[in-house]
Design an enzyme around this catalytic site. Structure first.
Site, short mmCIF file in Angstrom:
data_model
loop_
_atom_site.label_atom_id
_atom_site.label_comp_id
_atom_site.label_asym_id
_atom_site.label_seq_id
_atom_site.Cartn_x
_atom_site.Cartn_y
_atom_site.Cartn_z
N GLY A 42 0.83 -1.20 0.00
CA GLY A 42 0.00 0.00 0.00
C GLY A 42 0.86 1.24 0.00
N GLY A 117 -7.74 -6.84 4.95
CA GLY A 117 -8.82 -7.73 4.53
C GLY A 117 -10.05 -6.95 4.12
CE1 TYR A 257 1.50 -6.79 -9.06
CE2 TYR A 257 -0.32 -6.60 -7.52
CZ TYR A 257 0.60 -6.02 -8.36
OH TYR A 257 0.64 -4.66 -8.50
#
Length: 492
Positions: A42, A117, A257
């Site tokens: 992130g 999540g 990924y």
């Protein structure tokens, strides 16, 4: 600007990474370093909350970890316990208020939480809490966890936490911090990773990936088990398995990924998984070629595996710029594929006159892949053959990954041959789903591959909402449960 935003949108985005540290006088600095290691999970927001045993302090901000924090700010985050978070934030003015960790006060003290999540029953929980008088400050599903803790009738914090988690459905790897406790919780399916380790001074560390443990010299001990609650306080560590455990459904895209290659995720080396995937692609979808290249960085290891099995040299045909910020100045005279060129530069001497195999981790909408193929051909490549280190993506993810609705996915709308024509490649091949499952062996049923197969472990609720990142305002789009259907994709 539009070209750049389109490029940025044409990819999977992992929602976040979490860190927790207990029992180290430099907890905030160690948390800062661990968040650096998780920056790939992130890049739009970061935050740290610390506790000194009596009070809690928090700093959050929009931007990279190094942009949000400096020596002065870390110096204010005193305490021997800390939790941290990196996330991909929503666009618009509300981005800052959605940056975690969230901190809340209730009648028995304060609690902070960081979440990796997505809760599929978020709308239902929020509506129920609002009817009971709860007031929400953010649009994040994480905030409902704090409200559930605060409204519990139980007295001990752990009982309140368990009460809250028992009502959650979906994916959640959570770290909580109170004045005197650090708690880690993982959902019963274990969708998202969460590991624990120890520093030599006895400090306990939780993190989304083992690469964070490595950076701060914490020795990996084990994963937090699905359905487990791990509590650390001055009396030591304890484990509660109070939530009913389901068959694990770990996200396979962590190995394709999301995770760094040097991490061990779900008990498997990410590097070895990607290398083997590349070898399988070479075995099952061979093509006469002169050179193998990767779309950096996530396609790199799979490309090495492909080159090894094919007996063809691997070279860096595309160089990635690591200095591209979130804003830039584009010339008034339009430059074709500006966003891709800003990030990827072709090496003409590697590509000119060659038959090139390009390995990438996935194709989402297909717009970026078409630009990359064009970029390579304009650099002089004779042929461009795309090899994708995942099966065709035919469905959205509802367990913590920001993905387009399925109608925007190229492999949902088009066959492999139609997709090949769309991106302009001379050939296109995906990793077959059966081959991916064979690689996982006996563990295959314990991985979630719903974005490929349509087999969702937890069915999305009717009216399940997704946040749209395409507008400044935060809007919600109902899916009406249609995501559980999928369109079969033809063979290569």
């Amino acid at each position: 600007m539009a070209g750049w935003m389109e490029h940025e949108a044409d990819s999977w985005r992992e929602e976040c990474g979490v860190v927790g540290i207990f029992g180290d006088d430099e907890a905030s600095k160690l948390c800062y370093l661990a968040l650096h290691a998780l920056q790939h999970r992130g890049q739009e927001g970061a935050g740290i909350v610390t506790s000194d045993g009596g009070s809690m302090r928090a700093i959050t901000g929009v931007g990279l970890v190094s942009e949000v924090f400096n020596q002065e700010k870390l110096g204010k985050l005193i305490g021997s316990s800390a939790i941290g978070h990196v996330r991909y934030a929503t666009a618009g003015e509300s981005a800052l208020r959605n940056v975690q960790p969230f901190v809340a006060g209730y009648r028995f003290g304060s609690v902070a939480v960081a979440h990796n999540g997505n809760l599929v029953n978020y709308k239902e929980l929020r509506a129920r809490l609002e009817e009971s008088g709860s007031i929400f400050n953010t649009s994040s599903d994480t905030e409902v966890v704090l409200h559930l803790i605060a409204t519990s009738k139980a007295r001990p914090f752990i009982s309140r936490l368990v009460y809250a988690c028992e009502q959650l459905e979906g994916a959640y790897s959570l770290v909580f911090l109170t004045e005197d406790k650090l708690v880690a919780v993982r959902d019963p399916y274990g969708f998202r990773p969460l590991v624990m380790g120890w520093r030599k001074n006895g400090a306990l560390v939780f993190a989304s990936e083992t690469c964070a443990l490595d950076l701060i010299e914490a020795e990996f001990e084990r994963e937090v088990n699905p359905g487990e609650v791990v509590v650390m306080d001055k009396d030591g560590i304890s484990s509660l398995c109070l939530m009913h455990r389901q068959e694990r459904k770990a996200c396979i895209f962590e190995h394709i990924y999301f995770a760094l290659p040097n991490s061990v995720v779900f008990g498997r080396s990410v590097y070895e998984s990607r290398y083997r995937i590349g070898q399988i692609l070479a075995e099952e979808s061979p093509v006469d070629c002169d050179v193998v290249i990767a779309v950096p960085d996530s396609g790199m290891v799979a490309a090495l595996g492909y080159a090894d099995k094919a007996g063809v040299p691997f070279q860096q045909g595309l160089i990635r710029s690591h200095y591209v910020g979130r804003t830039f100045i584009e010339p008034h005279q339009k430059i074709r594929d500006f966003g891709v060129k800003l990030k990827l530069a072709p090496v003409h001497n590697v590509l000119k006159g060659k038959r090139v195999v390009v390995v990438d981790d996935s194709i989402v909408r297909g717009t970026t892949s078409s630009k990359i193929v064009r970029l390579i051909k304009e650099a002089g490549a004779k042929e461009v053959h795309m090899r994708i280190a995942s099966p065709p993506i035919t469905g959205s993810c509802y367990y913590g990954v920001d993905t387009p609705c399925k109608e925007e996915l190229i492999s949902y709308r088009l066959s492999v041959e139609e997709s090949r024509k769309f991106i302009g490649a001379d050939s296109l091949a995906f990793l077959p789903l059966d081959s991916l499952r064979s690689m996982l062996g006996e563990e295959a049923p314990t991985f979630c591959d719903a974005c490929f197969s349509g087999q969702y472990p937890i069915l999305p609720r009717a009216g399940f909402y997704e946040q749209s990142k395409s507008t400044q305002a935060e809007t919600f789009l109902p899916d009406n449960g249609s995501a559980i259907k999928y369109k079969p994709v033809g063979a290569v």
